[in-house]
Design an enzyme around this catalytic site. Structure first.
Site, PDB file in Angstrom:
ATOM      1  N   SER A 147       0.854  -1.192   0.000  1.00 43.07           N
ATOM      2  CA  SER A 147       0.000   0.000   0.000  1.00 43.07           C
ATOM      3  C   SER A 147       0.884   1.234   0.000  1.00 43.07           C
ATOM      4  O   SER A 147       2.070   1.149   0.362  1.00 43.07           O
ATOM      5  CB  SER A 147      -0.887  -0.006   1.255  1.00 43.07           C
ATOM      6  OG  SER A 147      -1.526   1.233   1.462  1.00 43.07           O
ATOM      7  N   TYR A 160      -2.823  -0.384  10.772  1.00 40.87           N
ATOM      8  CA  TYR A 160      -2.807  -0.738   9.354  1.00 40.87           C
ATOM      9  C   TYR A 160      -1.463  -0.370   8.728  1.00 40.87           C
ATOM     10  O   TYR A 160      -0.864  -1.159   7.985  1.00 40.87           O
ATOM     11  CB  TYR A 160      -3.945  -0.012   8.632  1.00 40.87           C
ATOM     12  CG  TYR A 160      -4.011  -0.271   7.143  1.00 40.87           C
ATOM     13  CD1 TYR A 160      -4.622  -1.423   6.652  1.00 40.87           C
ATOM     14  CD2 TYR A 160      -3.473   0.627   6.227  1.00 40.87           C
ATOM     15  CE1 TYR A 160      -4.692  -1.671   5.293  1.00 40.87           C
ATOM     16  CE2 TYR A 160      -3.538   0.388   4.871  1.00 40.87           C
ATOM     17  CZ  TYR A 160      -4.146  -0.760   4.395  1.00 40.87           C
ATOM     18  OH  TYR A 160      -4.199  -0.997   3.043  1.00 40.87           O
TER      19      TYR A 160
END
Length: 256
Positions: A147, A160
């Site tokens: 990501s 996260y």
């Protein structure tokens, strides 16, 4: 020119994509199937998984499904053994992931563990199980979905970010350990994409205006934008690419 295009073909390959009953995972599976691969969808929600499989098959694509919990090490090993009996896994995409938003000082221990198990432990369990099958064959492709949060931070998503930063380094570690056995391990790092999981952000005019203004390409990503990148990393076209993270983010990681 034909030889060059042939390098991008996935004809005859079998690809397992975890967490692929919707969103980015399903888009990645569709792209590889369009490039000729047989794709194996994975998820825990059997209803969603069946619907996703039906969609791909209705498009004339070669696909099947295997429901198992990627956070359960024993279940993963049983599932990979079963899938390998049906045909070798040539490509693995570790896509399963989730997030829980909130200030880190208010975060519950159970939520921390849930994010770590889903985003990071699963990639280790499935990656190791598949690599053990690939090593004797001397070839294989593993793509971990990272990501822009492997590099950048935002308020309220520290756990996260921790998983995606770790995924970046796990990708490099896998490439280092398994590269000598003929396996290539790379990461795909999506930016901000329109999916059911980001719909609230898409619908938030303040956030959307901020994001579009910060992104050099001046738009949200569409999941179809990821297709060519996953096919490149899964195909012979990337045969000398190993331990690399390919960011598909419209330039978000390039600018302050």
């Amino acid at each position: 020119m034909n030889k060059l295009l042939d390098d991008f073909s996935l004809q005859g390959r079998r690809a397992l994509v975890t967490g692929s009953s919707g969103g980015i995972g399903l888009a990645l599976a569709r792209a590889m199937a369009q490039a000729g691969a047989h794709v194996i969808l994975n998820g825990r929600n059997n209803v969603k998984l069946a619907a996703a499989l039906a969609r791909l098959q209705a498009e004339g694509l070669s696909a099947s499904s295997e429901s198992f919990d990627v956070t359960d090490a024993d279940a993963v090993r049983v599932a990979i053994d079963s899938l390998e009996c049906q045909g070798q896994i040539d490509i693995l995409v570790n896509n399963a992931g989730m997030t829980i938003r909130g200030p880190l000082h208010e975060f519950a221990d159970a939520d921390w563990r849930h994010i770590m198990q889903t985003n990071l432990d699963s990639a280790y369990y499935v990656g190791q199980s598949v690599a053990r099958k690939m090593i004797p064959r001397g070839r294989g492709k593993i793509i971990n979905i990272c990501s822009v949060q492997s590099e950048l931070g935002r308020p309220g998503i520290a756990p996260y970010m921790a998983t995606k930063g770790a995924m970046k380094m796990l990708t490099k570690g896998m490439a280092i350990d398994w590269g000598p056995h003929g396996i290539q391990v790379n990461g795909l790092g999506p930016g901000y994409f329109k999916t059911e999981l980001t719909q609230k952000l898409v619908d938030d005019p303040t956030f959307s205006a901020w994001l579009v203004g910060r992104t050099p390409s001046r738009r949200w990503g569409d999941v179809e934008d990821l297709g060519p990148a996953i096919v490149f990393l899964a195909s012979e076209a990337s045969r000398f690419v190993n331990g690399h993270i390919l960011y598909v983010d419209g330039g978000v990681t390039a600018t302050l």
